[in-house]
Design a protein around this motif. Sequence first.
Motif: not given
Length: 315
Positions: A32, A102, A112-113, A115
Amino acid sequence: MIPKLLPFLCFNSLAGLCVGQGDIRGNGSLPKPSLGAWPSSVAPAGGNVTLRCWTPARGVHFALRKGGAALELPQSPGSPEGPGEFHLADLQIRNAGEYTCEYYRQASPDTRSQPSDVLLLLVTGHLPKPSLSIYRQGKVTAGEKVTLQCQMPGHFVVPMMFALLKAGTSSPLQLRAPTGKETDFSLGSVTAGDTGKYSCVYYQTRAPFWASDPSDQLQISVMVSPGTMSSDYTTGNLLRLGLAALTVVIMAAFLFEAWYSQKASTSGSSLSGPHWKPGAGALEQHGCWDPDYSEQCGRDTARSGAKAPPCLPGN
């Protein structure tokens, strides 16, 4: 030796700042990022704020969310090595709320990473300002405890929180729930770094996150007594002083070793050469240097009637 130390230093000293593009966790997710607000996450209505999303990964794209909903805000063009920046201009109450960010790679936008931690953006000016007072007036001595009290002008039914602010900082120093109409903030064992201007606000803990105007600023001056170590001597500074001292010791050791080697070399060359047979005057002063010459030395001194000098063992 030095190349072997670099990974260790990178991991321990920089806390992950050396992570490259291949940094992916074991479960396949990206770590994150962090989200911050400049100049502050508590801003007046009509002001401007920049939200910065940062990650050690490189060559990524950032996305900003408010309350879980994606925002269509253009990301500022900049270096691919830098953070993603989102500018919020002419702030209104609708801009207050909880933000996260993100990032993802262009080649795999669906991966996606995690948050970032939630950042609460407050837009002040919608509630009457509180008052901020200090229990002890005047200058404060380093090491003392300082207590500040923030008091709202009236009672509110909705849940409220107080935030302590310091001029020049980008986020509140402390958050406290009220006890009735007020709350206390404590600064324990203050140092010179605590000198500055303080204020406080109170705000709703739920949407629409209305926030008061900041209180009047309260100046706190911390005096450092002579002979007391200043707060500037942090752990990092002490480590740097230790490294400098270690460098001096190592350099001194190298110089001593060079001097000793040169001295040993000079002494060795003088002792390893052919024997030097001094004249009679030198024999009387220093004695003989080898057994063969000792015998001759003894005969010479016997004939002259002089006392024979002590003869030194030969090499």
